[in-house]
Design a protein around this motif. Structure first.
Motif, PDB file in Angstrom:
ATOM      1  N   ARG A 155       0.820  -1.207   0.000  1.00 42.31           N
ATOM      2  CA  ARG A 155       0.000   0.000   0.000  1.00 42.31           C
ATOM      3  C   ARG A 155       0.859   1.265   0.000  1.00 42.31           C
ATOM      4  O   ARG A 155       0.501   2.275  -0.605  1.00 42.31           O
ATOM      5  N   ALA A 156       2.020   1.183   0.677  1.00 47.89           N
ATOM      6  CA  ALA A 156       2.933   2.333   0.659  1.00 47.89           C
ATOM      7  C   ALA A 156       3.481   2.567  -0.747  1.00 47.89           C
ATOM      8  O   ALA A 156       3.665   3.722  -1.161  1.00 47.89           O
ATOM      9  N   LEU A 157       3.732   1.488  -1.490  1.00 46.85           N
ATOM     10  CA  LEU A 157       4.216   1.639  -2.863  1.00 46.85           C
ATOM     11  C   LEU A 157       3.145   2.269  -3.750  1.00 46.85           C
ATOM     12  O   LEU A 157       3.455   3.082  -4.628  1.00 46.85           O
ATOM     13  N   LEU A 158       1.891   1.891  -3.538  1.00 50.91           N
ATOM     14  CA  LEU A 158       0.810   2.512  -4.309  1.00 50.91           C
ATOM     15  C   LEU A 158       0.718   4.009  -4.006  1.00 50.91           C
ATOM     16  O   LEU A 158       0.503   4.829  -4.909  1.00 50.91           O
ATOM     17  N   GLU A 159       0.858   4.386  -2.748  1.00 49.81           N
ATOM     18  CA  GLU A 159       0.833   5.804  -2.391  1.00 49.81           C
ATOM     19  C   GLU A 159       2.015   6.545  -3.016  1.00 49.81           C
ATOM     20  O   GLU A 159       1.879   7.682  -3.477  1.00 49.81           O
ATOM     21  N   ASP A 160       3.170   5.882  -3.031  1.00 47.71           N
ATOM     22  CA  ASP A 160       4.350   6.491  -3.635  1.00 47.71           C
ATOM     23  C   ASP A 160       4.149   6.703  -5.130  1.00 47.71           C
ATOM     24  O   ASP A 160       4.537   7.752  -5.681  1.00 47.71           O
ATOM     25  N   ILE A 161       3.514   5.742  -5.788  1.00 47.11           N
ATOM     26  CA  ILE A 161       3.263   5.867  -7.222  1.00 47.11           C
ATOM     27  C   ILE A 161       2.214   6.942  -7.490  1.00 47.11           C
ATOM     28  O   ILE A 161       2.291   7.678  -8.478  1.00 47.11           O
ATOM     29  N   ALA A 162       1.230   7.042  -6.613  1.00 46.59           N
ATOM     30  CA  ALA A 162       0.225   8.089  -6.781  1.00 46.59           C
ATOM     31  C   ALA A 162       0.859   9.473  -6.743  1.00 46.59           C
ATOM     32  O   ALA A 162       0.422  10.395  -7.437  1.00 46.59           O
ATOM     33  N   GLU A 163       1.909   9.627  -5.959  1.00 43.16           N
ATOM     34  CA  GLU A 163       2.558  10.921  -5.819  1.00 43.16           C
ATOM     35  C   GLU A 163       3.673  11.137  -6.836  1.00 43.16           C
ATOM     36  O   GLU A 163       3.841  12.242  -7.361  1.00 43.16           O
TER      37      GLU A 163
ATOM     38  N   ALA B 113      -2.189  -4.058  -6.856  1.00 44.75           N
ATOM     39  CA  ALA B 113      -1.564  -4.835  -5.783  1.00 44.75           C
ATOM     40  C   ALA B 113      -2.498  -5.946  -5.338  1.00 44.75           C
ATOM     41  O   ALA B 113      -3.710  -5.758  -5.276  1.00 44.75           O
ATOM     42  N   ARG B 114      -1.923  -7.091  -5.066  1.00 44.00           N
ATOM     43  CA  ARG B 114      -2.655  -8.224  -4.508  1.00 44.00           C
ATOM     44  C   ARG B 114      -1.969  -8.637  -3.213  1.00 44.00           C
ATOM     45  O   ARG B 114      -0.746  -8.642  -3.122  1.00 44.00           O
TER      46      ARG B 114
END
Length: 463
Positions: free
Chosen positions: A331-339, A351-352
């Motif tokens: 989830r942290a990687l998804l937030e990083d990609i969002a930013e 993500a799974r």
């Protein structure tokens, strides 16, 4: 420059060009205890026996005194300075005499396609590879250490193994004709055998976003070699709804993040970002990550509507007991990609995450029906207890006069024309234009999936 110096120089050149290389681990050295039947080198006065029908090269580093020796059908001893053999009477120890021969194990047991027999030459802490990529990939350089004798089986699949280059006996083979001449020589036949073929192509991976490993066709044999000590079966995962990433032989517990990327994406830089910006943090110390470009499953490609046939796969696993760290990092990687997705060259991400750990830390002996029966039994027991408590409360209130029941004929008459209830659009959808369809739910899986598109935002779904 000696052979060792040439190997070190070649490895340094590989590092400068960011070329991945893999090193062969096992050997056929005389002084390696793991090559002998009693898991120890022959003692003084021992009787030594090599497989009579095998061909091999054996490096001898020390001096040995033996009573007799049975040699192989064809082979060679490579003697290091100061090494040699001397005659000695049979030892007085019962486990060292002629009746207890020291037998050299089958040198043909080592296969190229066995992931356990290779190690990455450029491994960093916190990184690992999925099983198919533990074996040399299409663009890898292969190193057979010059300070060891070896024998490797090509096969059992009859296909051709292709790599970028092969380093053996202090020589680097980067052209197919040079490698073919070596394999056909006596030195080559002593070290390589089997129905398969080996070829080299010096073309390096020139795509900054990485290249697919190229071991997909060989994966059935890779997994068969990996699981052979386990009887050919995968161990049961220690979590519910485990995941099986592309290139992995068995299910695992953790999370998988899949990235679609543009031309600005750089695999090496993103891997370094994961190591330094995430895995270095205290909350992620127990995690390991595998990052590589893989073929995108056709089903996912059609479902997502994207034309890309590859994606970047980020596999997150926990080295110790599952604590949910892999899911948090996903989830942290998804937030990083969002930013930062645009700057990183990432177009979208999904993500799974695997399910909860199995009680007791092991899934042995458990299956889906057993878990369902246990959950149903607990739910039924809780419902019975709730009904008993509710009945007791009602009786207590009636006894204290706080609750009264009326007979049917004592009830207040309903006024004429008064409504008898309320309109529920769920039951009278035909009379309501604003009725909404119920969301579809698939209850077959308890694993969680996340998706993110920097252009449209982030979402979460229960898969």
């Amino acid at each position: 420059m000696g052979a060792r110096g040439r190997v070190l120089l070649w490895l340094q050149l590989c590092a400068l060009t960011q070329a991945a290389y893999k090193v062969w681990v096992p050997n056929t050295n005389f002084d390696d205890a793991t090559n002998w039947s009693q898991n120890r080198t022959p003692c003084t006065g021992a009787a030594v026996e090599f497989p009579a029908d095998k061909t091999l090269s054996v490096l001898v580093r020390e001096g040995h005194s033996i009573s007799d020796m049975l040699l192989p059908l064809d082979g060679e001893f490579v003697l290091a300075p100061g090494a040699g053999f001397g005659a000695a009477d049979a030892g007085s120890r019962p486990d060292c005499g002629p009746a207890a021969r020291a037998r050299f194990l089958d040198p043909d047991r080592f296969l190229w396609l066995d992931p356990r027999l290779w190690r990455p030459g450029d491994a960093a802490r916190g990184l690992f590879s999925v099983d198919a990529e533990r074996v040399p990939c299409r663009h890898d350089d292969v190193v057979f250490p010059a300070a060891a004798s070896f024998r490797v089986g090509l096969g059992p699949g009859a296909g051709t193994v292709r790599v970028r280059s092969v380093q053996a006996l202090g020589q680097t083979f980067a052209r197919d004709e040079d490698l073919a001449a070596f394999l056909a020589s006596r030195a080559g036949r002593l070290r390589f055998h089997g129905p398969g073929a080996l070829s080299v192509d010096p073309e390096a991976c020139a795509d900054p976003s990485g290249c697919v490993c190229g071991n997909a066709e060989a994966q059935p044999w890779i997994c068969a070699a990996l699981l052979q000590p386990l009887g050919g079966s995968c161990p049961q995962a220690t979590c519910l709804e485990p995941l099986r990433p592309e290139g992995q032989c068995c299910d695992l517990c953790g999370a998988v993040v899949s990235l679609t990327h543009g031309s600005a994406f750089d695999l090496q830089k993103y891997r370094a970002r994961l190591l330094h910006a995430f895995l270095a943090l205290p909350q992620y110390q127990g995690l390991q990550v595998a990052v590589s470009k893989v073929l995108r499953p056709p089903g996912l490609r059609e479902a997502s509507g994207t034309k890309a046939d590859t994606e970047i796969q980020v596999v997150l696993v926990e080295a110790g007991p599952e604590t949910g760290g892999a899911g948090r990092l996903a989830r942290a990687l998804l937030e990083d990609i969002a930013e930062h997705g645009e700057a990183l060259g990432v177009l979208s991400a999904t993500a799974r995450e695997s399910g909860a750990p199995v009680w007791g830390g092991t899934a042995a002996g458990l299956n889906a029906p057993a878990r369902a029966g246990l959950a149903g039994g607990l739910a039924a027991s809780g419902l019975v207890v709730l009904m008993v408590l509710l009945a007791g409360a009602l009786l207590l209130l009636r006894r204290e006069g706080r609750l009264r029941w009326r007979r049917r004929d004592e009830a207040d008459p309903v006024r004429a024309g008064a409504p008898r209830g309320f309109h529920n659009p769920l039951f009278y959808a035909a009379d309501s234009a604003e009725a909404l369809p119920a969301p579809k739910s698939d209850q077959r899986s308890s694993s969680r999936s996340y998706f993110l598109n920097p252009l449209f935002g982030e979402g979460e779904a229960e898969a």
